[in-house]
Scaffold this active site. Sequence first.
Site, PDB file in Angstrom:
ATOM      1  N   SER A  87       0.834  -1.206   0.000  1.00 17.42           N
ATOM      2  CA  SER A  87       0.000   0.000   0.000  1.00 17.42           C
ATOM      3  C   SER A  87       0.867   1.255   0.000  1.00 17.42           C
ATOM      4  CB  SER A  87      -0.932   0.014   1.222  1.00 17.42           C
ATOM      5  OG  SER A  87      -0.204  -0.265   2.400  1.00 17.42           O
ATOM      6  N   ASP A  98       5.431  -7.355   2.453  1.00 18.39           N
ATOM      7  CA  ASP A  98       4.368  -7.696   1.507  1.00 18.39           C
ATOM      8  C   ASP A  98       4.991  -7.863   0.118  1.00 18.39           C
ATOM      9  OD1 ASP A  98       1.763  -7.983   0.697  1.00 18.39           O
ATOM     10  OD2 ASP A  98       1.242  -5.857   0.866  1.00 18.39           O
ATOM     11  N   LYS A 110       4.281 -11.685   3.261  1.00 17.54           N
ATOM     12  CA  LYS A 110       2.859 -11.843   2.949  1.00 17.54           C
ATOM     13  C   LYS A 110       2.744 -11.882   1.434  1.00 17.54           C
ATOM     14  CE  LYS A 110      -0.353  -8.337   3.077  1.00 17.54           C
ATOM     15  NZ  LYS A 110      -0.899  -8.378   1.701  1.00 17.54           N
ATOM     16  N   GLU A 122      -0.360 -12.066  -1.771  1.00 18.20           N
ATOM     17  CA  GLU A 122      -1.777 -12.084  -2.127  1.00 18.20           C
ATOM     18  C   GLU A 122      -2.089 -13.345  -2.916  1.00 18.20           C
ATOM     19  OE1 GLU A 122      -3.269  -8.525  -3.980  1.00 18.20           O
ATOM     20  OE2 GLU A 122      -2.386  -7.233  -2.438  1.00 18.20           O
ATOM     21  N   GLU A 170      -9.428  -9.421   3.548  1.00 21.19           N
ATOM     22  CA  GLU A 170      -9.667  -7.994   3.257  1.00 21.19           C
ATOM     23  C   GLU A 170     -11.024  -7.812   2.585  1.00 21.19           C
ATOM     24  OE1 GLU A 170      -6.517  -5.735   1.419  1.00 21.19           O
ATOM     25  OE2 GLU A 170      -7.840  -4.026   1.067  1.00 21.19           O
TER      26      GLU A 170
HETATM   27  O1  KIV Z   1      -0.513  -3.409   1.532  1.00 24.60           O
HETATM   28  C1  KIV Z   1      -1.102  -3.389   2.621  1.00 24.60           C
HETATM   29  O2  KIV Z   1      -1.022  -2.424   3.382  1.00 24.60           O
HETATM   30  C2  KIV Z   1      -1.900  -4.561   2.965  1.00 24.60           C
HETATM   31  C3  KIV Z   1      -2.728  -4.516   4.209  1.00 24.60           C
HETATM   32  C4  KIV Z   1      -3.746  -3.501   4.135  1.00 24.60           C
HETATM   33  C5  KIV Z   1      -3.269  -5.831   4.597  1.00 24.60           C
HETATM   34  O3  KIV Z   1      -1.883  -5.524   2.271  1.00 24.60           O
END
Ligand code: KIV
Length: 274
Positions: A50, A88, A118, A120, A187
Amino acid sequence: MYADNQIRRNTVRDITKLKGVRPVVSLTAYTAPMAAGLDPHVDFLLVGDSLAMVLYGMESTIGVSLNTMIEHTKAVMRGSQKALVILDMPFGSFEQSKEQAFKNASRVLRETGCAAVKLEGGAAMAETIEFLVKRNIPVMAHIGLRPQAVHVMGGYRTQGRSDDERTHMIEDAYAVQKAGAFSVVLEGVAEPLAVEITEKLDIITIGIGASAQCDGQILVVEDMLGYFPSNAKFVKRYAEVGKAIDSAAKQYADEVKTRDFPAKEHTYGLKPKS
Ligand code: KIV
């Protein structure tokens, strides 16, 4: 950097043990000072992709590179002492093959010192998740609204409202658990489905726009600080940082123009003669 005494950093196991004990607390962080401010209060910090939108002003999360994510994760590691830090995996860094995912995720752990990634995806990413976990890379999965899939999903909208979507999401949840993910982000998921998944899974569910019934919560920190113009229903503003910046900048500009700033106490004189 910010430490005066040594504090033990949370491990993935510390987080997984919280299921059924108390809700897991997490926020995103992208910089060292923000990580330092959040660290005492959270179980883990996510360096979310994000940041593409929040920090870099991009239209979606698609454009951020792995190098950028790595540099921000290093900063978050420097600023925090206690929180587990999770990177992420950005779009394009893991989907091509499980080997590509391992190459990039192992680089992440090596170069940043963070302990988990993390990514997706649900059932479609199960083989990749299993490959990483078997090679000692802890993985948090992310199902429901997947911002990296914005172009195939046709926008950012709540998931799991139709029977079809509901069935798919339950399959996704089981698939990532079976593959060895230690946790899964839900989400933009309607509450009844979030409850069903949380009850059915043994792993921790982390909700964002998925009700208070998940095993834990995450928000984009700039959203909850009122520092990013989000009008999503699931965001609660705990501060108005954007407004504070505006009023501070206005006062500064006024004082510069009137020469009230810098004042005597902000001004160096000559060294007194001895
Ligand atoms: O990129 C991000 O901030 C996220 C979270 C909102 C879970 O994936």
